[in-house]
Design an enzyme around this catalytic site. Structure first.
Site, PDB file in Angstrom:
ATOM      1  N   LYS A 248      23.406  41.213  28.880  1.00  0.00           N
ATOM      2  CA  LYS A 248      22.068  40.653  29.068  1.00  0.00           C
ATOM      3  C   LYS A 248      21.724  39.694  27.935  1.00  0.00           C
ATOM      4  O   LYS A 248      21.265  38.569  28.173  1.00  0.00           O
ATOM      5  CB  LYS A 248      21.042  41.779  29.157  1.00  0.00           C
TER       6      LYS A 248
ATOM      7  N   ARG B 168      14.577  46.164  26.442  1.00  0.00           N
ATOM      8  CA  ARG B 168      15.585  46.509  27.448  1.00  0.00           C
ATOM      9  C   ARG B 168      16.942  46.715  26.796  1.00  0.00           C
ATOM     10  O   ARG B 168      17.258  46.108  25.772  1.00  0.00           O
ATOM     11  CB  ARG B 168      15.704  45.403  28.503  1.00  0.00           C
TER      12      ARG B 168
ATOM     13  N   GLY C  80      20.700  50.486  35.864  1.00  0.00           N
ATOM     14  CA  GLY C  80      19.901  51.689  36.041  1.00  0.00           C
ATOM     15  C   GLY C  80      20.286  52.861  35.169  1.00  0.00           C
ATOM     16  O   GLY C  80      19.669  53.919  35.233  1.00  0.00           O
TER      17      GLY C  80
ATOM     18  N   MET D  91      20.465  52.996  31.715  1.00  0.00           N
ATOM     19  CA  MET D  91      19.767  53.141  30.429  1.00  0.00           C
ATOM     20  C   MET D  91      18.305  52.724  30.578  1.00  0.00           C
ATOM     21  O   MET D  91      17.850  52.364  31.661  1.00  0.00           O
ATOM     22  CB  MET D  91      20.499  52.351  29.350  1.00  0.00           C
TER      23      MET D  91
ATOM     24  N   ARG E 125      23.617  37.654  35.690  1.00  0.00           N
ATOM     25  CA  ARG E 125      24.891  38.333  35.436  1.00  0.00           C
ATOM     26  C   ARG E 125      25.747  38.200  36.690  1.00  0.00           C
ATOM     27  O   ARG E 125      25.231  37.911  37.777  1.00  0.00           O
ATOM     28  CB  ARG E 125      24.683  39.814  35.103  1.00  0.00           C
TER      29      ARG E 125
ATOM     30  N   HIS F  41      48.881  68.551  47.491  1.00  0.00           N
ATOM     31  CA  HIS F  41      49.662  68.206  48.676  1.00  0.00           C
ATOM     32  C   HIS F  41      48.786  67.495  49.715  1.00  0.00           C
ATOM     33  O   HIS F  41      49.162  66.449  50.254  1.00  0.00           O
ATOM     34  CB  HIS F  41      50.270  69.469  49.287  1.00  0.00           C
TER      35      HIS F  41
ATOM     36  N   GLU G 285      64.772  61.108  39.027  1.00  0.00           N
ATOM     37  CA  GLU G 285      63.572  61.943  38.964  1.00  0.00           C
ATOM     38  C   GLU G 285      63.722  63.106  37.988  1.00  0.00           C
ATOM     39  O   GLU G 285      62.873  63.997  37.957  1.00  0.00           O
ATOM     40  CB  GLU G 285      63.209  62.444  40.363  1.00  0.00           C
TER      41      GLU G 285
ATOM     42  N   SER H 214      66.128  54.303  42.360  1.00  0.00           N
ATOM     43  CA  SER H 214      64.740  54.371  42.780  1.00  0.00           C
ATOM     44  C   SER H 214      64.082  55.470  41.950  1.00  0.00           C
ATOM     45  O   SER H 214      64.527  56.616  41.984  1.00  0.00           O
ATOM     46  CB  SER H 214      64.632  54.695  44.270  1.00  0.00           C
TER      47      SER H 214
ATOM     48  N   THR I 203      58.803  58.896  40.637  1.00  0.00           N
ATOM     49  CA  THR I 203      57.945  59.233  39.488  1.00  0.00           C
ATOM     50  C   THR I 203      57.060  60.444  39.727  1.00  0.00           C
ATOM     51  O   THR I 203      56.496  60.974  38.771  1.00  0.00           O
ATOM     52  CB  THR I 203      57.085  58.017  39.094  1.00  0.00           C
ATOM     53  N   ASN I 204      56.909  60.891  40.983  1.00  0.00           N
ATOM     54  CA  ASN I 204      56.163  62.141  41.183  1.00  0.00           C
ATOM     55  C   ASN I 204      56.895  63.291  40.485  1.00  0.00           C
ATOM     56  O   ASN I 204      56.329  64.013  39.650  1.00  0.00           O
ATOM     57  CB  ASN I 204      56.027  62.454  42.674  1.00  0.00           C
TER      58      ASN I 204
ATOM     59  N   CYS J  79      59.310  54.548  43.756  1.00  0.00           N
ATOM     60  CA  CYS J  79      58.817  54.980  45.062  1.00  0.00           C
ATOM     61  C   CYS J  79      57.900  56.190  44.987  1.00  0.00           C
ATOM     62  O   CYS J  79      57.604  56.811  46.003  1.00  0.00           O
ATOM     63  CB  CYS J  79      59.984  55.269  46.003  1.00  0.00           C
TER      64      CYS J  79
ATOM     65  N   TYR K  41      61.144  46.199  42.826  1.00  0.00           N
ATOM     66  CA  TYR K  41      60.157  46.486  43.866  1.00  0.00           C
ATOM     67  C   TYR K  41      59.444  47.789  43.561  1.00  0.00           C
ATOM     68  O   TYR K  41      59.911  48.609  42.762  1.00  0.00           O
ATOM     69  CB  TYR K  41      60.808  46.560  45.252  1.00  0.00           C
TER      70      TYR K  41
END
Length: 892
Positions: A26, A96, A105, A107, A352, A468, A758, A777, A780-781, A844, A864
């Site tokens: 502001k 303000r 809204g 503060m 803004r 899951h 993995e 591949s 990453t889970n 993946c 990818y």
């Protein structure tokens, strides 16, 4: 001496828009508008550095701040011809907040500061209507008492209502100056009674009370929650803006309003907003009076009988139109404006970058680029990739009535309505009867896949954002609310208790996966519409991105959806997900429960044609695009029969004793299935499984290639390897099968064999594994689970505490842990390339659709990412932004 205070006014300012971090959004924009010569009431900004110092020094101000504030007040007084606290010609100010990131809204604000029993009389004598002065004084007492003295609004609202009732006034009665004077007296008495001290009369005491309240509001509960939701650091702090008051409540030639330079809902290029005659700013947002349309066109479209600003105050309207065009060109973005008209003169109180829907954001970005205000690269970077979810899923009609039963976690976006069912079998049966249902479960398991697929949406009482139910629902593009812990499910009676209501099987509910709400009954939906701007921006993004975007898919519906959204192949086909339906799961259980190779091969003979037909359809849909098929990777407990009925079904299919099968199932039960007999371990122990799948893949590739005319080069992925030796054993079986099928059909097969990284050991030994693997591949889970030692399904019980204490800044199953898991990915990529320079590298896991994780993949040079179908557009845009960010960084 440190400079804490920056003045602005009369066409000059000590700041500008480039000082946003110091002056807040502001303050920086008020300064910028002054520098542009726009009509801005003079004032000053106390910098964000004071907020930081305030909290670092036990809520004490820097010693020289007071002197700088006094000097700034005198400067504002000089520009306005008024004196702060003067008995005859008083300067009134607003106070303000203004953080560097917009927090609408969150503060506190105080208007009309400087009024007291003396200055109100001066203002009354200076105004043509003394009513205005007493109205402003009662507003000030209400706002100051609430914000600074912590007295609730209702204390004053009750007094006002009692006064009107005693006079026989209606809600719309316009009160006189004398009426307001009596109410002000009652308000002051209320403060005295509630607090035991009078309402403060000293304007300087008022000012410092308001400044302290604004700084204090940086740490109020709603501001803290907003910062948490929008990742705004606490250390940024807020600025305080003190500005000379201009009054929109000085009669019918005065007004206050809010406007957008474009429509924030749909992005149309039109002045959009509302105003009120004879009002102050809080009246517009409070909803006490019905606001009026700014433009005559909007008034006519709305069917309103109240005059527009264009007709009521044409000169002020013309000035607003001039300023809005100037500001949009200057800031090169849609602006959100606040303005006040005081006796015919327009004053600008704020500008803004305006908040907008995803639909509007797309249109505005594309239009601004086509208008030449921004480049295509900037247009791409203007869109939050995650916001695209709003465009890809159904949403609840904003005009619909919501009766909220409970709230859980917004696990998968979109909304759905349907009848309650409690089992996957019920869900499947409902689909056959063409009924829409919501699957309600305590928690889901892989055995619920068919029910989840059949249902319109999923609701669970347990689980987190990476449970899951959440992960599978996102992959299917279905809305899901998880972890709605206040709901109680009684499977025996077939009821669900929520919000004090007992709902039974067949009753209708609606879930909103975008905010986690569970709602009563059927609610009207809005179906997604992909505008032309969506396609345009995606085309621009594709031109700039380097990363390819594939999808995780194993059903024809998922594959077609992904292609529609621009997927460039399948990066993960989880073959175990193909075996949960009907006869398939029985044959799968036959194979698992068989106690010798002959029994397994008998069951595999049943599965082979099913697999082959599945793969043919996927290959045909992808029409020559790469398809990576992961060999069977089921933790066995997901497939083992548990109930007597299920065991009996398999026993009949195998022609064996049910008790024998029950005992065999008990033998196979594992203590930690995620780290148990799964992945390549199945193929090592039972190579006939890999052989069946390889045959199905190769035969399908040949058939699909002949049908479509597009050659198919399947990529076969061996899961969960920890050593090159495992991969070599399985790869030998795949190669042998390729040779066999090729000779049978008289063709030479093109294919590649790679592995899913993995396990941490696989990442560390990537250089060795790459001697046999043609691609990596990164799963990453599981790599996150095995690296962090955290179970994804159980993490919801403690991850919140870890994030609250900043041990983890993000959920590692949503955004990749770059320092730990990410380092393993980078190391494996480097070691893999050192051995095999042309190795193909992809990711993946669920992270493949997360923008921050995609940026990491770009930084380490992966080829990818693969994600669920409905996240493909998000990944395309995020990949383009990552590439552009990389270029920008390099140029800088």
């Amino acid at each position: 001496m440190t400079k804490w205070v920056y003045t602005f006014g009369d066409g000059q300012a000590e700041g500008n828009s480039g000082l946003k971090n110091l002056l807040g959004g502001k303050g920086a924009n008020l300064a910028e508008m002054c520098n542009l010569g726009l009509p801005v009431p003079p004032g000053f900004t106390i910098s964000t550095e004071v907020c930081t110092a305030f909290y670092e020094n036990d809520r004490r101000y820097p010693l020289d701040l007071a002197a700088q504030v006094d000097a700034a007040l005198r400067h504002v007084g000089t520009l306005t011809g008024r004196i702060f606290g003067d008995a005859s010609n008083p300067l009134l100010v607003s106070v303000r907040s203004g953080a560097r990131a917009s927090m609408p809204g969150m503060m506190d604000t105080v208007l009309n500061l400087g009024l007291n029993d003396v200055t109100v009389e001066a203002m009354a004598s200076l105004a043509s209507n003394p009513r205005f002065a007493w109205d402003s004084y009662r507003r000030f007492i209400t706002m100051y008492s609430n914000v600074v003295l912590d007295l609730d609004h209702h204390n004053f609202e009750d007094i006002l209502e009692e006064f009107k009732d005693s006079k026989g006034f209606t809600l719309d009665t316009e009160l006189s100056a004398e009426d307001w004077k009596q109410i002000v007296g009652a308000y002051k008495n209320c403060v005295q009674e509630k607090l035991g001290r009078p309402f403060p009369q000293d304007p300087h005491e008022q000012l410092w009370g308001a400044i302290g309240a604004v700084f204090g509001s940086w740490m109020n509960a709603r501001a803290i929650k907003y910062r948490e939701l929008h990742s705004i650091p606490e250390s940024w702090g807020t600025a305080v803006n003190v500005q000379a008051m201009v009054f929109g409540n000085m009669g019918e030639t005065s007004a206050t309003g809010v406007a957008f330079t474009r429509n924030p809902s749909n992005g149309a290029k039109e002045l959009y907003g509302e105003f009120l005659l004879n009002a102050q700013g809080e009246d517009v947002v409070a909803g006490i009076r019905t606001p009026q349309d700014i433009t005559e066109a909007a008034r006519i479209a709305a069917g309103s009988t109240k005059p527009s600003l264009e007709m009521s105050l044409p000169e002020a309207y013309a000035e607003l139109v001039r300023i809005y065009g100037l500001l949009e060109k200057h800031y090169r973005d849609m602006q959100d404006l606040e303005f006040t008209v005081q006796q015919g003169k327009l004053w600008m109180l704020q500008t803004r970058n305006g908040k907008r829907t995803a639909k509007a954001a797309l249109r505005i970005a594309v239009d601004l680029a086509n208008e030449g205000l921004i480049t295509r690269e900037e247009a791409i970077q203007r869109i939050d990739p995650a916001a695209l979810d709003q465009l890809l899923h159904p949403t609840i009609d904003p005009n619909a009535t919501r009766v909220v039963l409970s709230t859980g976690l917004p696990a998968s976006p979109g909304a759905a309505t349907g009848a309650i069912v409690f089992t996957s079998e019920e869900a499947e049966q409902a689909v056959k009867e063409k009924r829409k249902v919501i699957l309600v479960r305590v928690e889901t398991s892989p055995e619920d896949i068919h029910g989840m697929h059949a249902a319109e949406g999923i609701l669970t009482t347990r689980g987190g954002m990476t449970s899951h139910a959440a992960v599978v629902a996102r992959g299917m593009g279905k809305p899901c609310v998880s972890g709605a812990g206040a709901i109680r499910i009684d499977m025996v009676s077939g009821t669900m208790t929520a919000g004090g209501r007992v709902l039974k099987r067949g009753d209708f509910i609606t879930i909103d996966g975008s905010n986690g709400q569970v709602l009563l009954g059927e609610i009207a939906m809005l179906q997604p519409e992909l505008s032309g701007e969506f396609g345009t921006l995606m085309g621009w993004a594709d031109a700039f991105r380097r990363l390819r975007i594939r999808t995780n898919a194993e059903t024809p519906l998922d594959a077609r959806t992904a292609v529609k959204f621009g997927a460039e192949g399948i990066g993960l086909c989880r073959t175990e997900h193909m075996f949960f339906d009907g006869d398939r799961i029985i044959a799968m259980r036959e194979m698992i429960l068989a106690d010798d190779e002959k029994g397994r091969r008998t069951a595999l003979d049943k599965l082979l044609p099913m697999q082959r037909s599945d793969f043919v359809e996927l290959f045909e849909i992808m029409r020559g695009l790469p398809v990576t098929i992961r060999l069977l990777d089921p933790p066995l407990h997901e497939f083992l029969p548990h109930e007597a009925r299920e065991i009996q079904e398999v026993a009949e299919a195998m022609g064996t004793n049910a008790e024998k099968l029950r005992l065999r199932a008990l033998e196979l039960k594992e203590s930690n299935p995620m780290l148990g007999f799964r992945g390549c371990r199945l193929a090592v122990a039972y190579p006939e499984i890999a052989e069946m799948q390889a045959r199905a893949i190769f035969e399908a590739a040949i058939e699909a290639g002949r049908k479509s005319g597009a050659p198919v080069t399947p990529e076969i992925m061996v899961p969960l390897v920890m050593t090159k030796a495992e991969l070599d054993l399985v790869k030998a079986r795949i190669d042998a099968m390729a040779k066999m099928v090729g000779e049978e059909q008289g063709v030479e097969l093109n294919y590649s064999v790679g592995t899913m990284i993995e396990l941490p050991r696989a990442a560390l030994k990537a250089g060795d594994i790459a001697k046999s693997a043609e691609f990596f591949s990164f799963g990453t889970n599981d790599l996150t689970q095995t690296t962090l030692g955290i179970s994804r399904d159980d993490a919801g019980s403690f991850l919140g505490s870890y994030k609250a204490r900043n041990i983890l800044t993000e959920d590692p199953f949503v955004t990749l842990d770059q320092e730990g898991v990410g380092e393993l990915v980078q190391l494996a990529a480097e070691r893999g390339r050192r051995t095999r320079p042309d190795i193909k590298l992809g990711l993946c896991g669920e992270h493949g659709g997360d923008p921050a994780s995609i940026a990491f993949c770009e930084s380490v040079g992966l080829d990818y990412v693969s994600c669920s179908p409905f996240r493909v557009p998000i990944a395309r845009l995020a990949a383009a932004q990552a590439a552009l960010g990389k270029v920008t960084k390099a140029e800088g």
